[in-house]
Write a protein that holds these residues in place. Structure first.
Motif, mmCIF file in Angstrom:
data_model
loop_
_atom_site.group_PDB
_atom_site.id
_atom_site.type_symbol
_atom_site.label_atom_id
_atom_site.label_comp_id
_atom_site.label_asym_id
_atom_site.label_seq_id
_atom_site.Cartn_x
_atom_site.Cartn_y
_atom_site.Cartn_z
ATOM 1 N N PHE A 117 0.847 -1.189 0.000
ATOM 2 C CA PHE A 117 0.000 0.000 0.000
ATOM 3 C C PHE A 117 0.883 1.240 0.000
ATOM 4 O O PHE A 117 1.840 1.332 0.780
ATOM 5 C CB PHE A 117 -0.902 0.039 1.235
ATOM 6 N N ALA A 118 0.558 2.188 -0.857
ATOM 7 C CA ALA A 118 1.239 3.482 -0.866
ATOM 8 C C ALA A 118 0.329 4.499 -0.196
ATOM 9 O O ALA A 118 -0.819 4.676 -0.616
ATOM 10 C CB ALA A 118 1.574 3.918 -2.295
ATOM 11 N N ASP A 119 0.840 5.173 0.849
ATOM 12 C CA ASP A 119 0.040 6.139 1.607
ATOM 13 C C ASP A 119 -1.292 5.525 2.022
ATOM 14 O O ASP A 119 -2.374 6.026 1.716
ATOM 15 C CB ASP A 119 -0.176 7.418 0.793
ATOM 16 N N VAL A 120 -1.204 4.398 2.719
ATOM 17 C CA VAL A 120 -2.370 3.609 3.097
ATOM 18 C C VAL A 120 -3.281 4.397 4.034
ATOM 19 O O VAL A 120 -2.830 5.180 4.867
ATOM 20 C CB VAL A 120 -1.908 2.292 3.758
ATOM 21 N N LEU A 121 -4.590 4.178 3.888
ATOM 22 C CA LEU A 121 -5.560 4.802 4.771
ATOM 23 C C LEU A 121 -5.440 4.186 6.171
ATOM 24 O O LEU A 121 -5.195 2.981 6.311
ATOM 25 C CB LEU A 121 -6.974 4.590 4.237
ATOM 26 N N PRO A 122 -5.630 4.989 7.214
ATOM 27 C CA PRO A 122 -5.487 4.466 8.587
ATOM 28 C C PRO A 122 -6.370 3.254 8.868
ATOM 29 O O PRO A 122 -5.932 2.299 9.512
ATOM 30 C CB PRO A 122 -5.877 5.666 9.459
ATOM 31 N N LYS A 123 -7.626 3.260 8.389
ATOM 32 C CA LYS A 123 -8.523 2.144 8.655
ATOM 33 C C LYS A 123 -8.022 0.864 7.995
ATOM 34 O O LYS A 123 -8.156 -0.234 8.553
ATOM 35 C CB LYS A 123 -9.940 2.469 8.163
ATOM 36 N N THR A 124 -7.457 0.991 6.790
ATOM 37 C CA THR A 124 -6.910 -0.183 6.106
ATOM 38 C C THR A 124 -5.746 -0.748 6.894
ATOM 39 O O THR A 124 -5.641 -1.966 7.110
ATOM 40 C CB THR A 124 -6.445 0.194 4.689
ATOM 41 N N GLU A 125 -4.865 0.139 7.349
ATOM 42 C CA GLU A 125 -3.700 -0.311 8.104
ATOM 43 C C GLU A 125 -4.115 -0.978 9.412
ATOM 44 O O GLU A 125 -3.534 -2.006 9.812
ATOM 45 C CB GLU A 125 -2.767 0.875 8.367
ATOM 46 N N GLU A 126 -5.118 -0.436 10.067
ATOM 47 C CA GLU A 126 -5.598 -1.032 11.314
ATOM 48 C C GLU A 126 -6.140 -2.444 11.077
ATOM 49 O O GLU A 126 -5.924 -3.358 11.888
ATOM 50 C CB GLU A 126 -6.687 -0.146 11.915
ATOM 51 N N ALA A 127 -6.847 -2.630 9.956
ATOM 52 C CA ALA A 127 -7.419 -3.942 9.652
ATOM 53 C C ALA A 127 -6.330 -4.991 9.479
ATOM 54 O O ALA A 127 -6.476 -6.142 9.923
ATOM 55 C CB ALA A 127 -8.290 -3.859 8.398
ATOM 56 N N PHE A 128 -5.224 -4.613 8.822
ATOM 57 C CA PHE A 128 -4.117 -5.553 8.606
ATOM 58 C C PHE A 128 -3.270 -5.718 9.865
ATOM 59 O O PHE A 128 -2.758 -6.811 10.140
ATOM 60 C CB PHE A 128 -3.254 -5.083 7.437
ATOM 61 N N ASP A 129 -3.108 -4.632 10.614
ATOM 62 C CA ASP A 129 -2.249 -4.692 11.815
ATOM 63 C C ASP A 129 -2.782 -5.676 12.851
ATOM 64 O O ASP A 129 -2.006 -6.235 13.634
ATOM 65 C CB ASP A 129 -2.116 -3.296 12.434
ATOM 66 N N ARG A 130 -4.098 -5.887 12.864
ATOM 67 C CA ARG A 130 -4.661 -6.844 13.814
ATOM 68 C C ARG A 130 -4.065 -8.235 13.623
ATOM 69 O O ARG A 130 -3.864 -8.983 14.581
ATOM 70 C CB ARG A 130 -6.190 -6.898 13.665
ATOM 71 N N TRP A 131 -3.770 -8.570 12.358
ATOM 72 C CA TRP A 131 -3.237 -9.900 12.055
ATOM 73 C C TRP A 131 -1.717 -9.943 12.228
ATOM 74 O O TRP A 131 -1.148 -11.033 12.376
ATOM 75 C CB TRP A 131 -3.663 -10.311 10.654
ATOM 76 N N VAL A 132 -1.085 -8.769 12.209
ATOM 77 C CA VAL A 132 0.331 -8.708 12.568
ATOM 78 C C VAL A 132 0.472 -9.003 14.064
ATOM 79 O O VAL A 132 1.344 -9.776 14.485
ATOM 80 C CB VAL A 132 0.930 -7.330 12.232
ATOM 81 N N GLU A 133 -0.406 -8.406 14.861
ATOM 82 C CA GLU A 133 -0.374 -8.603 16.314
ATOM 83 C C GLU A 133 -0.668 -10.057 16.693
ATOM 84 O O GLU A 133 -0.175 -10.555 17.704
ATOM 85 C CB GLU A 133 -1.387 -7.664 16.974
ATOM 86 N N LYS A 134 -1.465 -10.743 15.851
ATOM 87 C CA LYS A 134 -1.778 -12.147 16.119
ATOM 88 C C LYS A 134 -0.686 -13.089 15.626
ATOM 89 O O LYS A 134 -0.792 -14.308 15.826
ATOM 90 C CB LYS A 134 -3.116 -12.514 15.471
ATOM 91 N N GLY A 135 0.347 -12.535 14.969
ATOM 92 C CA GLY A 135 1.470 -13.350 14.529
ATOM 93 C C GLY A 135 1.303 -14.026 13.188
ATOM 94 O O GLY A 135 2.145 -14.852 12.800
ATOM 95 N N LEU A 136 0.240 -13.676 12.424
ATOM 96 C CA LEU A 136 0.031 -14.306 11.123
ATOM 97 C C LEU A 136 0.735 -13.561 9.998
ATOM 98 O O LEU A 136 1.156 -14.168 9.006
ATOM 99 C CB LEU A 136 -1.466 -14.405 10.806
ATOM 100 N N PHE A 137 0.853 -12.215 10.129
ATOM 101 C CA PHE A 137 1.453 -11.401 9.078
ATOM 102 C C PHE A 137 2.759 -10.787 9.562
ATOM 103 O O PHE A 137 2.976 -10.575 10.769
ATOM 104 C CB PHE A 137 0.521 -10.259 8.662
ATOM 105 N N HIS A 138 3.611 -10.458 8.584
ATOM 106 C CA HIS A 138 4.828 -9.667 8.818
ATOM 107 C C HIS A 138 4.630 -8.312 8.144
ATOM 108 O O HIS A 138 4.073 -8.227 7.044
ATOM 109 C CB HIS A 138 6.038 -10.393 8.227
ATOM 110 N N LYS A 139 5.099 -7.224 8.779
ATOM 111 C CA LYS A 139 4.883 -5.871 8.270
ATOM 112 C C LYS A 139 6.204 -5.110 8.211
ATOM 113 O O LYS A 139 7.032 -5.204 9.111
ATOM 114 C CB LYS A 139 3.905 -5.116 9.174
ATOM 115 N N GLU A 140 6.373 -4.344 7.115
ATOM 116 C CA GLU A 140 7.505 -3.425 6.991
ATOM 117 C C GLU A 140 7.015 -2.110 6.388
ATOM 118 O O GLU A 140 6.125 -2.108 5.528
ATOM 119 C CB GLU A 140 8.618 -4.012 6.127
#
Length: 325
Positions: A117-140
């Motif tokens: 995502f380029a200049d991702v919307l905050p709501k989109t990032e929050e939706a994906f970050d939930r799965w980073v916190e659960k250990g399913l996704f990696h984020k950079e």
């Protein structure tokens, strides 16, 4: 009375994708605009995406018999959106599920390996970050200064940096530096980059093949704006002898931006000159595209015959002949 097709969609804020859609026809645009209080001066062709509240949805169902009932899904967080159906370029016309707006569920299923995502919307990032916190996704996250070439086109003068956010499945982290390298390669986007990008996202080979062939046929190739110009009989014969690998340097040409969604307007270019016998479509390198635009982003542009050899050196692929008279 002419009719237009519209799409109502229910967007799940937890799965971050559309989970229910319906298409309906509208015989009175003014009536629809009155329901959702759309500003006709700002969007006369109804090209925007509109958020619809419950009262507006009820009015649309009653006036146009849309029969759309997202409440039947019993989902806790739903937004309803309205958009006009786009002819010829809609992602809904692709014969497979395009990842756009379906990134999250496809990654959770393992069918998509990478999201960018380029200049991702905050709501989109929050939706994906939930799965980073659960250990399913990696984020950079990558933060880069705005390129000087793009600054003249930025709407917000305070927008001085580009923020790219990447998500992968755990174990697929290698795709992030590979994608980042691809976007930094320079030289303008092309078919080879498009194929590599599709592979990194997780598309299948047949899907990538279809997409590239469709783009070549529909808009003249991958990357950049498609341009077009009319040519006379002698110029068309010259192009045929050259194997359609160059524009004819026989006369000055007037160049327009080619709109793949408006064949009527495009074909009308032939009527501008009685000596014209065909319409040619071509694409240019990013360097030549910027030189041609030179602040005039709408066209048309006058190209002297002496400039055409330089234009030809920057063609990205063959020249297509779209209409003949």
């Amino acid at each position: 009375m002419s009719q237009a097709s519209f799409i109502l969609s229910a967007f799940d804020l937890n799965l971050w994708c559309s989970v229910l859609e319906t298409k309906f026809t509208v015989d009175d645009l003014a009536a629809l605009q009155a329901i959702i209080d759309a500003d006709i001066a700002e969007d006369p062709n109804f090209a925007g995406l509109y958020s619809i509240d419950r009262d507006e949805l009820n009015a649309i169902n009653q006036r146009f018999d849309a029969g759309f009932d997202p409440a039947s899904l019993n989902l806790p967080e739903i937004e309803v959106w309205l958009e006009r159906e786009r002819k010829g370029r809609s992602l809904r016309d692709v014969p497979y599920l395009v990842h756009t707006n379906f990134e999250l569920p496809l990654m959770l299923e393992g069918r998509k390996k990478l999201a960018r995502f380029a200049d991702v919307l905050p709501k989109t990032e929050e939706a994906f970050d939930r799965w980073v916190e659960k250990g399913l996704f990696h984020k950079e996250v990558f933060l880069e200064p705005m390129p000087a070439s793009l600054k003249p086109y930025v709407i917000d003068p305070d927008h001085s940096a580009v923020r790219d956010v990447y998500y992968t499945l755990k174990g697929e982290e290698w795709r992030i530096p590979a994608m980042n390298l691809l976007w930094r390669a320079g030289g303008g986007w092309n078919e080879h980059f498009e194929r590599l990008e599709g592979m990194l996202f997780g598309y299948e080979d047949w899907q990538i093949d279809w997409w590239i062939a469709h783009r070549n046929e529909h808009s003249g190739g991958i990357g950049g704006l498609p341009f077009c110009c009319i040519v006379g009989a002698e110029s068309l014969e010259w192009m045929e002898v050259a194997g359609f690998k160059a524009l004819p340097p026989l006369a000055d040409i007037h160049v327009h931006i080619y709109d793949p969604d408006d064949d009527i307007r495009t074909a009308a270019f032939l009527a501008e000159d009685e000596s014209a016998v065909a319409l040619a479509r071509f694409k240019l390198s990013l360097e030549m595209q910027r030189k041609l635009l030179d602040g005039n982003t709408r066209g048309p542009w006058q190209i002297n015959r002496e400039q055409i050899p330089e234009i030809n050196r920057h063609l990205k692929r063959q020249v297509d002949v779209l209409f003949r008279r």
